[in-house]
Motif scaffolding. Structure first.
Motif, PDB file in Angstrom:
ATOM      1  N   LEU A   1      21.594  23.159   8.354  1.00 43.93           N
ATOM      2  CA  LEU A   1      20.895  24.186   9.119  1.00 43.93           C
ATOM      3  C   LEU A   1      19.642  24.591   8.368  1.00 43.93           C
ATOM      4  O   LEU A   1      19.708  25.089   7.242  1.00 43.93           O
ATOM      5  CB  LEU A   1      21.807  25.400   9.327  1.00 43.93           C
ATOM      6  CG  LEU A   1      23.160  25.108   9.990  1.00 43.93           C
ATOM      7  CD1 LEU A   1      23.996  26.368  10.070  1.00 43.93           C
ATOM      8  CD2 LEU A   1      22.974  24.483  11.376  1.00 43.93           C
TER       9      LEU A   1
ATOM     10  N   ALA B   1      22.787  20.396  20.084  1.00 44.80           N
ATOM     11  CA  ALA B   1      23.591  21.096  19.087  1.00 44.80           C
ATOM     12  C   ALA B   1      24.093  22.443  19.590  1.00 44.80           C
ATOM     13  O   ALA B   1      25.218  22.863  19.277  1.00 44.80           O
ATOM     14  CB  ALA B   1      22.790  21.288  17.804  1.00 44.80           C
TER      15      ALA B   1
ATOM     16  N   GLU C   1      16.661  15.976  14.168  1.00 46.77           N
ATOM     17  CA  GLU C   1      17.345  17.098  14.804  1.00 46.77           C
ATOM     18  C   GLU C   1      18.485  16.563  15.673  1.00 46.77           C
ATOM     19  O   GLU C   1      18.367  15.505  16.299  1.00 46.77           O
ATOM     20  CB  GLU C   1      16.379  17.927  15.633  1.00 46.77           C
ATOM     21  CG  GLU C   1      15.387  18.706  14.779  1.00 46.77           C
ATOM     22  CD  GLU C   1      14.768  19.881  15.532  1.00 46.77           C
ATOM     23  OE1 GLU C   1      15.512  20.581  16.256  1.00 46.77           O
ATOM     24  OE2 GLU C   1      13.550  20.079  15.387  1.00 46.77           O
TER      25      GLU C   1
ATOM     26  N   VAL D   1      26.049  18.624   9.642  1.00 46.95           N
ATOM     27  CA  VAL D   1      24.661  19.006   9.871  1.00 46.95           C
ATOM     28  C   VAL D   1      24.172  19.908   8.746  1.00 46.95           C
ATOM     29  O   VAL D   1      24.951  20.537   8.022  1.00 46.95           O
ATOM     30  CB  VAL D   1      24.464  19.730  11.227  1.00 46.95           C
ATOM     31  CG1 VAL D   1      24.857  18.825  12.377  1.00 46.95           C
ATOM     32  CG2 VAL D   1      25.253  21.040  11.278  1.00 46.95           C
TER      33      VAL D   1
ATOM     34  N   THR E   1      18.739  22.334  13.637  1.00 47.72           N
ATOM     35  CA  THR E   1      20.034  21.764  13.271  1.00 47.72           C
ATOM     36  C   THR E   1      19.817  20.279  13.024  1.00 47.72           C
ATOM     37  O   THR E   1      19.524  19.514  13.957  1.00 47.72           O
ATOM     38  CB  THR E   1      21.067  21.979  14.390  1.00 47.72           C
ATOM     39  OG1 THR E   1      21.228  23.385  14.621  1.00 47.72           O
ATOM     40  CG2 THR E   1      22.404  21.380  14.005  1.00 47.72           C
TER      41      THR E   1
ATOM     42  N   TRP F   1      29.201  28.511   8.504  1.00 51.68           N
ATOM     43  CA  TRP F   1      28.557  27.527   7.649  1.00 51.68           C
ATOM     44  C   TRP F   1      28.960  27.733   6.200  1.00 51.68           C
ATOM     45  O   TRP F   1      29.512  28.775   5.813  1.00 51.68           O
ATOM     46  CB  TRP F   1      27.031  27.572   7.791  1.00 51.68           C
ATOM     47  CG  TRP F   1      26.392  28.907   7.459  1.00 51.68           C
ATOM     48  CD1 TRP F   1      26.239  29.474   6.226  1.00 51.68           C
ATOM     49  CD2 TRP F   1      25.809  29.833   8.386  1.00 51.68           C
ATOM     50  NE1 TRP F   1      25.602  30.693   6.316  1.00 51.68           N
ATOM     51  CE2 TRP F   1      25.328  30.939   7.638  1.00 51.68           C
ATOM     52  CE3 TRP F   1      25.629  29.839   9.773  1.00 51.68           C
ATOM     53  CZ2 TRP F   1      24.692  32.039   8.231  1.00 51.68           C
ATOM     54  CZ3 TRP F   1      25.010  30.930  10.363  1.00 51.68           C
ATOM     55  CH2 TRP F   1      24.544  32.006   9.590  1.00 51.68           C
TER      56      TRP F   1
END
Length: 282
Positions: A17, A60, A56, A15, A22, A188
């Motif tokens: 961000l 999530a 999206e 994904v 998301t 992340w």
């Protein structure tokens, strides 16, 4: 950009961000892996974002957060790279880069439970800035060449079993660094334009109590120097993870107890997010 991987171990969804959104990257790549990082994956993701082509990801918020990179080919670590941590370890600051390795299968999600290894009495925490390699780096001419080989940065916890690392190591630290789950990573991966990684705050907490609090500006060997020097001795490949060292404030100092079942460790780096692990018996 900030990239992450969500879902059960082995089936994480890549994904992007974007603020509170998301966005599903499966139309761009199957994973945040070496092929994505080394090729034009980041550019294609940026173009798809700009064009509004990324949907999206439904649900999530309810998904597990995995490590933001697929299992790296190698995890290289730099030891005693903050002067105060070297001192609390009983050593002088190193004149030369200290390198050791962790097994790639130590990499887990940032909030996954961590099993204290059977027989361990000295499991320790270490908040660290992680470098993710995006372009093969071998025999670079100077530190100025390093940044072009970096895909981004992550938060990492370089967990250590100090008896295995030091007392029964045989002179090699990796024995105390490679237990399963000993490298929580994420949440992340941030590309270099997202933060000034050369001077960000990094902190750790155990059961809500502060332990480490420093800045990457205090590194003895900086980011570019680390990548350049490593490249003189080995080839860094796309997707490899390099941990840059930890500041003072670990249990090895003698000021704090080592980790036991039921303890909770939280670590964070500005711009790279926060982790939270619960420690359990193996």
């Amino acid at each position: 950009m900030r990239f992450a991987r969500l879902g059960d171990p082995g089936s994480e969804i890549p994904v992007l961000l974007d603020g509170a959104r998301t966005l599903d990257l499966r139309g761009v790549t199957r994973d945040i892996d070496a092929a994505f990082l080394a090729g034009d994956g980041r550019e294609r993701a940026g173009e798809a974002l700009e064009a509004g082509e990324l949907p999206e990801l439904e649900g999530a918020d309810g998904l597990r957060i995995g490590a933001p990179i697929a299992r790296p080919g190698a995890v290289y670590c730099i030891g005693m790279n903050y002067a105060a941590h070297a001192a609390e370890s009983g050593s002088a600051p190193p004149e030369h880069l200290v390198m050791f390795m962790k097994s790639p299968n130590t990499v887990i999600g940032p909030n996954d439970d961590v099993a204290i290894p059977r027989g361990s009495t000295k499991t320790d925490w270490e908040v660290e800035l992680g470098i993710v390699i995006g372009r093969r780096a071998s025999a670079l001419d100077s530190p100025a060449d390093a940044r072009a080989h970096i895909a981004g940065f992550v938060t990492a916890n370089d967990l250590s079993e100090r008896d295995w690392q030091l007392a029964v190591s045989g002179g090699q630290w990796s024995k105390g660094k490679s237990a399963p789950g000993f490298c929580p990573t994420g949440p992340w991966l941030a590309t270099p334009d997202e933060l000034d990684a050369d001077d960000v705050r990094l902190r750790s907490f155990v059961n809500g109590e502060p332990r480490q609090d420093s800045r990457t500006g205090d590194l003895i060997f900086g980011i570019d120097t680390i990548v350049w020097q490593l490249s003189q001795y080995l080839a860094l490949d796309p997707g490899d993870l390099v941990l840059t060292g930890t500041p003072e404030g670990v249990a090895l100092s003698g000021r704090f107890p080592y980790l036991g079942a039921g303890d909770v460790v939280e670590i964070e780096i500005d711009g790279l997010g926060r982790q939270r692990q619960r420690y359990v018996d193996a």
